[in-house]
Design an enzyme around this catalytic site. Structure first.
Site, PDB file in Angstrom:
ATOM      1  N   ASP A 150      66.187  94.583  81.137  1.00 53.09           N
ATOM      2  CA  ASP A 150      65.248  93.587  81.650  1.00 53.09           C
ATOM      3  C   ASP A 150      65.990  92.589  82.530  1.00 53.09           C
ATOM      4  O   ASP A 150      67.065  92.113  82.166  1.00 53.09           O
ATOM      5  CB  ASP A 150      64.557  92.851  80.492  1.00 53.09           C
ATOM      6  CG  ASP A 150      63.450  91.938  80.978  1.00 53.09           C
ATOM      7  OD1 ASP A 150      62.528  92.439  81.626  1.00 53.09           O
ATOM      8  OD2 ASP A 150      63.529  90.726  80.716  1.00 53.09           O
ATOM      9  N   HIS A 221      56.528 100.558  87.587  1.00 52.36           N
ATOM     10  CA  HIS A 221      56.630  99.101  87.526  1.00 52.36           C
ATOM     11  C   HIS A 221      57.569  98.549  88.598  1.00 52.36           C
ATOM     12  O   HIS A 221      57.276  97.518  89.210  1.00 52.36           O
ATOM     13  CB  HIS A 221      57.120  98.693  86.133  1.00 52.36           C
ATOM     14  CG  HIS A 221      57.214  97.215  85.928  1.00 52.36           C
ATOM     15  ND1 HIS A 221      56.135  96.371  86.052  1.00 52.36           N
ATOM     16  CD2 HIS A 221      58.284  96.422  85.616  1.00 52.36           C
ATOM     17  CE1 HIS A 221      56.515  95.127  85.825  1.00 52.36           C
ATOM     18  NE2 HIS A 221      57.808  95.125  85.564  1.00 52.36           N
TER      19      HIS A 221
END
Length: 313
Positions: A150, A221
């Site tokens: 992330d 994404h």
């Protein structure tokens, strides 16, 4: 916690925003108590500010709170409802938000209680959630509970400051930041049921080495949120963290910007407003809330609340 005034004085922003993700955190939102007037709010904030050093505790104020004080902050507005057919992106406006940062959840509980007492009786706790780093790599990034890294595309250095903090707006505004806070609940069973290739294509990166997949589908994404692909470019400073409560778990998405524009550009595209293509994330996770806050700047190591009529305490 650090002693009041011990944070660096050469930067106008709350330093915790720039310092990165801590080992553990608490995300605590407060709501106004019925009947609390501007005087009671100002008294509560005056008691609170010595506890907010901008590093161990980062503070955000919601649009309704700013309005209740008779103030106005440019570019600040409530979180829109980005929902469309088949996609739910709820708006749950917030009043006051604290990001408690540290290395020990027990310590953060005690910090939360101090903040809670300082704000009472004008404010009461609405929601509290604990976050943590997962699969942290020293000098690198943490990972989402799906295992994917992330924050890979986070800007750094001067570019991070440019993306995250207001500039050129004047005293009391420069160094402030506009944060989007959004809790996502993962369907880990659905994610684990995907094949390896489908997992990679959902994110647009390979889980094995975090390399971007050039021929990933348009729903990936990474493609939906490529910051440089927007006009204007939509760079944000992400400080998201995994969370868990009982058997539920997910990602507390936290992104700071010099306004809300970049976040809204990304969220609109994710939900398919631009071209009808919905981000693959919605198949394995869903947002259950969403709010905007304004994080005031610092001045001489203390919160600068001049724009709220409180001066520098």
């Amino acid at each position: 916690m650090r002693e009041p005034g011990s944070t660096p004085h050469d930067k106008l922003y709350q330093p915790g925003i720039f310092e990165g993700v801590p080992a553990v955190a608490r995300f605590v939102s407060f709501t106004l108590t019925a009947g609390a007037d501007a005087a009671a709010i100002k008294d509560a904030l005056t008691r609170l500010t010595p506890l907010v050093d901008g590093s161990d505790v980062v503070l955000g104020l919601g649009p309704s709170l700013v309005k209740a004080l008779g103030a106005e902050i440019p570019h600040l507005h409530e979180f829109p409802d980005f929902s469309r057919e088949g996609v739910k992106v709820p708006s749950t406006p917030g009043t006051l938000w604290c990001w408690m940062r540290g290395s020990d959840l027990g310590d953060l509980l005690h910090v939360t209680r101090k903040v809670q007492k300082a704000l009472a009786p004008a404010f009461t706790v609405r929601h509290a959630l604990d976050g943590f780093r997962h699969a942290w790599q020293e000098g690198g990034h943490g990972h989402d509970l799906t295992g994917f890294e992330d924050g890979t595309e986070n800007p750094t250095g001067e570019k991070a400051e440019e993306a995250a903090f207001a500039q050129g707006l004047g005293d009391g505004l420069d160094g402030s930041s506009y944060v989007a806070v959004q809790q996502w609940v993962h369907d880990l069973d659905a994610f684990e049921a995907l094949g390896d290739a489908d997992k990679d294509h959902a994110f647009g990166r390979r889980l094995s080495d975090n390399e971007e997949i050039e021929d990933a589908p348009e729903t990936a994404h990474v493609k939906r949120t490529a910051q440089e692909s927007f006009d204007p470019e939509a760079f944000l400073l992400r400080r998201s963290m995994p969370w868990m409560a009982g058997m539920q778990a997910g990602l507390m998405f936290v992104a700071f910007g010099r306004s809300h524009q970049a976040y809204e550009q990304q969220m609109r595209r994710m939900a398919g407003h631009d071209d009808g293509i919905v981000d693959a994330m919605f198949k394995i996770s869903k947002p259950v809330n969403g709010a905007y806050f304004w994080c005031p700047p610092m001045r001489e190591g203390r919160l600068d609340l001049r724009k709220l009529g409180l001066g520098v305490t």
